[in-house]
Design a protein around this motif. Structure first.
Motif, PDB file in Angstrom:
ATOM      1  N   ILE A 149       7.822 -13.323   6.140  1.00 53.17           N
ATOM      2  CA  ILE A 149       7.813 -12.360   5.032  1.00 53.17           C
ATOM      3  C   ILE A 149       6.851 -12.884   3.980  1.00 53.17           C
ATOM      4  O   ILE A 149       7.071 -13.961   3.417  1.00 53.17           O
ATOM      5  CB  ILE A 149       9.207 -12.214   4.398  1.00 53.17           C
ATOM      6  CG1 ILE A 149      10.246 -11.824   5.459  1.00 53.17           C
ATOM      7  CG2 ILE A 149       9.169 -11.180   3.276  1.00 53.17           C
ATOM      8  CD1 ILE A 149      11.676 -11.832   4.937  1.00 53.17           C
ATOM      9  N   ASN A 150       5.795 -12.141   3.757  1.00 54.25           N
ATOM     10  CA  ASN A 150       4.858 -12.533   2.706  1.00 54.25           C
ATOM     11  C   ASN A 150       4.875 -11.517   1.565  1.00 54.25           C
ATOM     12  O   ASN A 150       4.982 -10.312   1.788  1.00 54.25           O
ATOM     13  CB  ASN A 150       3.441 -12.653   3.254  1.00 54.25           C
ATOM     14  CG  ASN A 150       3.256 -13.955   4.012  1.00 54.25           C
ATOM     15  OD1 ASN A 150       3.787 -15.002   3.604  1.00 54.25           O
ATOM     16  ND2 ASN A 150       2.545 -13.906   5.116  1.00 54.25           N
ATOM     17  N   ILE A 151       4.767 -12.051   0.370  1.00 49.07           N
ATOM     18  CA  ILE A 151       4.701 -11.225  -0.835  1.00 49.07           C
ATOM     19  C   ILE A 151       3.379 -11.535  -1.520  1.00 49.07           C
ATOM     20  O   ILE A 151       3.119 -12.699  -1.855  1.00 49.07           O
ATOM     21  CB  ILE A 151       5.852 -11.572  -1.814  1.00 49.07           C
ATOM     22  CG1 ILE A 151       7.227 -11.494  -1.133  1.00 49.07           C
ATOM     23  CG2 ILE A 151       5.807 -10.683  -3.054  1.00 49.07           C
ATOM     24  CD1 ILE A 151       7.646 -10.146  -0.672  1.00 49.07           C
ATOM     25  N   LEU A 152       2.562 -10.509  -1.714  1.00 48.01           N
ATOM     26  CA  LEU A 152       1.278 -10.673  -2.396  1.00 48.01           C
ATOM     27  C   LEU A 152       0.516 -11.915  -1.918  1.00 48.01           C
ATOM     28  O   LEU A 152       0.063 -12.738  -2.720  1.00 48.01           O
ATOM     29  CB  LEU A 152       1.490 -10.699  -3.914  1.00 48.01           C
ATOM     30  CG  LEU A 152       1.929  -9.341  -4.477  1.00 48.01           C
ATOM     31  CD1 LEU A 152       2.646  -9.486  -5.807  1.00 48.01           C
ATOM     32  CD2 LEU A 152       0.729  -8.405  -4.635  1.00 48.01           C
ATOM     33  N   GLY A 153       0.457 -12.039  -0.612  1.00 46.14           N
ATOM     34  CA  GLY A 153      -0.372 -13.091  -0.037  1.00 46.14           C
ATOM     35  C   GLY A 153       0.243 -14.481   0.030  1.00 46.14           C
ATOM     36  O   GLY A 153      -0.424 -15.423   0.439  1.00 46.14           O
TER      37      GLY A 153
END
Ligand code: ADP
Ligand code: MG
Length: 256
Positions: A60-64
């Motif tokens: 899970i990635n958030i904004l890179g």
């Protein structure tokens, strides 16, 4: 850069698989509604994005960056608030607590700046006149707006809400959707909801979750369709856009 990027996510609670092979991309300024039957894993998906549940596999990635590192960019309005309605605390005090995202220190003294910010947010959500009211005297809709203001204290890029209108009357629900529509001009929003009004308002995308992601795409569906299938309108919705169906809908999804 994608705001949320989930790849092959599996989450278990002991033996129970709560999420199966979730792949989901949320882009900047999306307003995604997540629907699905009770126990379908909606809250678990939000918690996974926030890094609050252990994941079996997947990313899970958030904004890179990894979601743990980017947690400070997310504002969260949980399904069951830990704010006790009978606790003697005022509306503005609850909103200020949103500033303490790194562990709550009882003796923290809020700065002028934080207080100003809280007042601005109360104005934004339409509660400025209620700033000094005891929270026990709020309606369901006012309480939710207060929690939204609290979530905005850290100036998130992504706002996540778990059934924000579950105990809110129709008029106040519409108010909340209008508010979210205007917040969506500045930030990306993911909202779990059972409310068909929501998807006919400002929502831009719909996802249906029943352990697996059974649909992700256009929210342009009629109210009757959603009503008749209760939150999991995959068969009829998918009719027009079959290429977006990720998995066949099962028969026994209906909520009692
Ligand atoms: P939804 O929000 O769609 O109603 P949840 O994400 O809350 O669904 O729950 C998904 C499944 O995981 C359900 O079967 C639920 O009983 C189970 N579950 C949720 N939280 C826990 C937990 N902390 N421990 C064990 N099982 C859980
Ligand atoms: Mg839930």
């Amino acid at each position: 850069m994608n705001v949320v990027e989930i790849k092959d996510l599996n989450v278990y609670y002991g033996q129970l698989q709560a999420l199966e092979k979730i792949n989901l991309i949320v882009r900047e300024k999306d307003f995604l509604a997540i629907m699905g039957p009770n126990g379908g894993g909606k809250s678990t998906l939000l918690k996974a994005i926030l890094g609050l549940v252990p994941i079996e596999s997947g990313t899970i990635n958030i904004l890179g960056g990894s979601n743990k590192k980017k947690r400070h960019l997310i504002g969260y309005v949980p399904q069951f608030s830990s704010v006790d309605k009978n606790f003697p605390i005022t509306v503005i005090e609850v909103v200020l607590l949103g500033a303490l995202n790194k562990g709550l220190s009882f003796f923290h003294k809020f700065s002028e700046e934080e207080i100003k910010k809280a007042e601005q947010l109360l104005d934004k959500v339409g509660l400025v006149k209620l700033a000094d009211r005891d929270i026990s005297k709020l309606s369901g809709g006012e309480f939710q707006k207060m929690l939204i203001a609290r979530a905005l204290m850290t100036e998130p890029k992504l706002l996540i809400l778990d059934e924000p209108t579950a105990s809110v009357d129709a008029k106040s629900s519409q108010d909340i959707y209008n508010l979210l529509g205007s917040l969506n001009k500045e930030m990306t929003i993911i909202m779990v909801t059972h409310n068909v009004m929501a998807i006919s308002s400002n929502v831009k995308e719909l996802a249906c979750l029943n352990v697996g992601l059974v649909y992700h795409g256009d929210p342009e569906i009629s109210e009757e369709v959603v009503n008749s299938l209760f939150g999991c309108p995959v068969e009829l919705v998918a009719h027009g856009v079959p290429h977006r169906v990720l998995k066949e809908h099962q028969e026994d999804n209906h909520v009692s």
